[in-house]
Design a protein around this motif. Structure first.
Motif, mmCIF file in Angstrom:
data_model
loop_
_atom_site.group_PDB
_atom_site.id
_atom_site.type_symbol
_atom_site.label_atom_id
_atom_site.label_comp_id
_atom_site.label_asym_id
_atom_site.label_seq_id
_atom_site.Cartn_x
_atom_site.Cartn_y
_atom_site.Cartn_z
ATOM 1 N N GLN A 25 1.950 41.888 10.902
ATOM 2 C CA GLN A 25 0.584 42.159 10.176
ATOM 3 C C GLN A 25 -0.650 41.931 11.097
ATOM 4 O O GLN A 25 -0.938 40.971 11.160
ATOM 5 N N ALA A 26 -1.224 43.245 11.435
ATOM 6 C CA ALA A 26 -2.336 43.208 12.017
ATOM 7 C C ALA A 26 -3.687 43.305 11.416
ATOM 8 O O ALA A 26 -3.648 44.103 10.168
ATOM 9 N N ASP A 27 -4.370 42.402 11.420
ATOM 10 C CA ASP A 27 -5.843 42.669 10.734
ATOM 11 C C ASP A 27 -6.925 42.586 11.875
ATOM 12 O O ASP A 27 -6.999 41.341 12.668
ATOM 13 N N MET A 28 -7.605 43.576 11.764
ATOM 14 C CA MET A 28 -8.545 43.734 12.977
ATOM 15 C C MET A 28 -9.664 42.564 13.146
ATOM 16 O O MET A 28 -10.021 42.194 14.441
ATOM 17 N N ALA A 29 -9.946 41.794 12.044
ATOM 18 C CA ALA A 29 -10.865 40.688 12.018
ATOM 19 C C ALA A 29 -10.304 39.461 12.671
ATOM 20 O O ALA A 29 -10.719 38.794 13.630
ATOM 21 N N HIS A 30 -8.764 39.250 12.508
ATOM 22 C CA HIS A 30 -8.159 37.930 12.722
ATOM 23 C C HIS A 30 -7.566 38.411 14.300
ATOM 24 O O HIS A 30 -7.520 37.235 14.980
ATOM 25 N N THR A 31 -7.182 39.521 14.388
ATOM 26 C CA THR A 31 -6.672 39.720 15.998
ATOM 27 C C THR A 31 -7.567 39.809 17.051
ATOM 28 O O THR A 31 -7.063 39.436 18.065
ATOM 29 N N LEU A 32 -9.077 40.108 16.397
ATOM 30 C CA LEU A 32 -9.992 39.962 17.560
ATOM 31 C C LEU A 32 -9.957 38.444 18.127
ATOM 32 O O LEU A 32 -10.132 38.464 19.352
ATOM 33 N N LEU A 33 -9.733 37.533 17.309
ATOM 34 C CA LEU A 33 -9.809 36.093 17.747
ATOM 35 C C LEU A 33 -8.661 35.594 18.667
ATOM 36 O O LEU A 33 -8.854 34.865 19.529
ATOM 37 N N TYR A 34 -7.779 36.524 18.560
ATOM 38 C CA TYR A 34 -6.602 36.087 19.587
ATOM 39 C C TYR A 34 -7.067 36.483 21.091
ATOM 40 O O TYR A 34 -6.661 35.800 22.016
ATOM 41 N N THR A 35 -7.950 37.504 21.176
ATOM 42 C CA THR A 35 -8.494 37.846 22.715
ATOM 43 C C THR A 35 -9.480 36.605 22.982
ATOM 44 O O THR A 35 -9.699 36.527 24.137
ATOM 45 N N LEU A 36 -9.923 35.746 22.041
ATOM 46 C CA LEU A 36 -10.764 34.682 22.482
ATOM 47 C C LEU A 36 -10.163 33.174 22.604
ATOM 48 O O LEU A 36 -10.615 32.538 23.244
ATOM 49 N N GLY A 37 -8.866 33.339 22.315
ATOM 50 C CA GLY A 37 -7.953 32.154 22.473
ATOM 51 C C GLY A 37 -8.699 30.860 21.664
ATOM 52 O O GLY A 37 -8.552 29.683 22.414
ATOM 53 N N GLU A 38 -8.991 31.024 20.586
ATOM 54 C CA GLU A 38 -9.668 30.103 19.879
ATOM 55 C C GLU A 38 -8.654 28.956 19.599
ATOM 56 O O GLU A 38 -9.225 27.711 19.939
ATOM 57 N N ASN A 39 -7.546 29.053 19.332
ATOM 58 C CA ASN A 39 -6.648 27.868 19.002
ATOM 59 C C ASN A 39 -5.799 27.895 20.267
ATOM 60 O O ASN A 39 -4.839 27.091 20.243
ATOM 61 N N ALA A 40 -5.778 28.613 21.359
ATOM 62 C CA ALA A 40 -4.811 28.750 22.449
ATOM 63 C C ALA A 40 -5.539 29.288 23.431
ATOM 64 O O ALA A 40 -5.465 30.324 23.926
ATOM 65 N N PRO A 41 -6.527 28.244 24.118
ATOM 66 C CA PRO A 41 -7.445 28.751 25.371
ATOM 67 C C PRO A 41 -6.581 29.388 26.496
ATOM 68 O O PRO A 41 -6.977 30.263 27.361
#
Length: 352
Positions: free
Chosen positions: A210-226
């Motif tokens: 389930q993709a959420d545009m707001a949450h998946t944007l943070l995947y690109t930033l590596g917030e919890n996984a640099p």
């Protein structure tokens, strides 16, 4: 449909759960009842177009996860009398709501699967009543990244086994499960971990993303996984081409698994505590600090790598979690949201 808006798919849904999520508690806004959320949704109108339906959190005060058949029928009537369909539903799999961690091989797993079973039962019944033509049952790992990092390989295997057992439950009910892509969930906190988990489960017809545009944007930033960051450190948000390339990498990996999709906006800030449990903020559709071009970037999920419509998603939903009640009670909030959804469908929809 109209001359200027020729598409009627995907159907446009609003989410009811922003009336519950983050509400209550000392000093917090009280929950907004389901009837009020549905009335606000049904009243929104832009260019003669209205929301087609809503997605639902199976949680009080909106509906009890242990609802009787009569209570489920009342829910269906609430939707029908407002001209709304019901789409995806969220199963409350977390320990605080009667569930348990997907990493726990004992009581936690049993409670987790019990909540999945109850969620699938309600979803199936709504489908049988004819009010739910499409949608999935959404869930997550019900554990935090900090716990997961204690034993990444072992914990990932435990979550995958829990999800496989959940898949069997879903199939028994004629349902599909979509794992929420949000960085606050252990084993799902980065795009690579999410992909690894889905592949380990190995049930692509039953368990997806389930993709959420707001949450998946943070995947690109590596917030919890640099180590899984895609955007370069110090990225300049004005460089849209770099963002597009990052989102192409992300969506190319996860789009084939995507069964459910939330249109949303994000200002690329996070909140939370600790080092591994930050999550993202949803912004208003017209927030000047929003980092996404909503219709443009929605297309990365709704079209394949060659730019062709996948037509896999029969409805899309707006997620506006954590907006204050003063904002949510304004009709213009939902008109702005609906206008953004219409722009997405104009750009990436089709007619049937």
């Amino acid at each position: 449909m109209s001359g200027s808006h020729p598409h009627n798919f995907p159907k446009l849904h609003n989410a009811a759960w922003p009336g519950v999520v983050g509400k209550g508690g000392e000093g917090g806004d009280p929950p907004i009842g389901l009837d009020t959320m549905l009335d606000l949704t049904a009243a929104a109108e832009v260019d003669g177009i209205r929301f087609d339906g809503f997605d639902l959190f199976l949680f009080q005060p909106h509906i009890d996860i242990d609802a009787s058949d009569d209570e489920i029928r009342v829910l269906a009537d609430k939707a029908a009398t407002r001209g709304l369909a019901i789409g995806s539903v969220v199963a409350p799999v977390w320990g605080a709501t009667g569930g348990g961690s997907a990493m726990d091989e004992g009581e936690g797993r049993r409670n987790f699967l019990s909540q999945v079973r109850k969620g699938c039962r309600i979803a199936q019944r709504l489908r049988e009543l004819g009010i739910r033509p499409h949608g999935v049952v959404r869930f997550d790992s019900a554990c935090g990244p900090n716990e997961w990092f204690a034993d990444p390989a072992g914990n990932q295997a435990k979550i995958a086994e829990t999800f496989r057992q959940a898949a069997a439950i879903a199939r028994d009910h004629g349902e599909k499960l979509a794992a929420e892509g949000e960085i606050c969930w252990g084993g799902m906190h980065s795009w690579r971990s999410m992909l690894d988990l889905l592949e380990r489960v190995g049930e692509p017809e039953t368990v997806g993303f389930q993709a959420d545009m707001a949450h998946t944007l943070l995947y690109t930033l590596g917030e919890n996984a640099p180590e899984d960051r895609i955007l370069p450190p110090g990225y300049d948000w004005k460089d849209r081409a770099v963002l597009d390339e990052a989102l192409k990498t992300l969506t190319s990996a996860l789009r084939p698994w995507t069964m459910d999709f939330h249109v949303a906006q994000n200002d690329a800030t996070v909140f939370g505590s600790g080092s591994h449990d930050h999550t993202g903020r949803h912004c208003l559709a017209n927030d000047p600090n929003g980092k996404l071009d909503i219709p443009h970037h929605a297309g990365f999920w709704l079209r394949d790598d060659d730019g062709y419509l996948t037509k896999r998603l029969r409805h899309i939903c707006w997620d506006g979690c954590m907006f204050p009640n003063s904002v949510m009670m304004k009709p213009e909030t939902w008109n702005d949201v609906l206008a953004a959804m219409i722009r997405v469908r104009d750009a990436h929809g089709w007619a049937e």
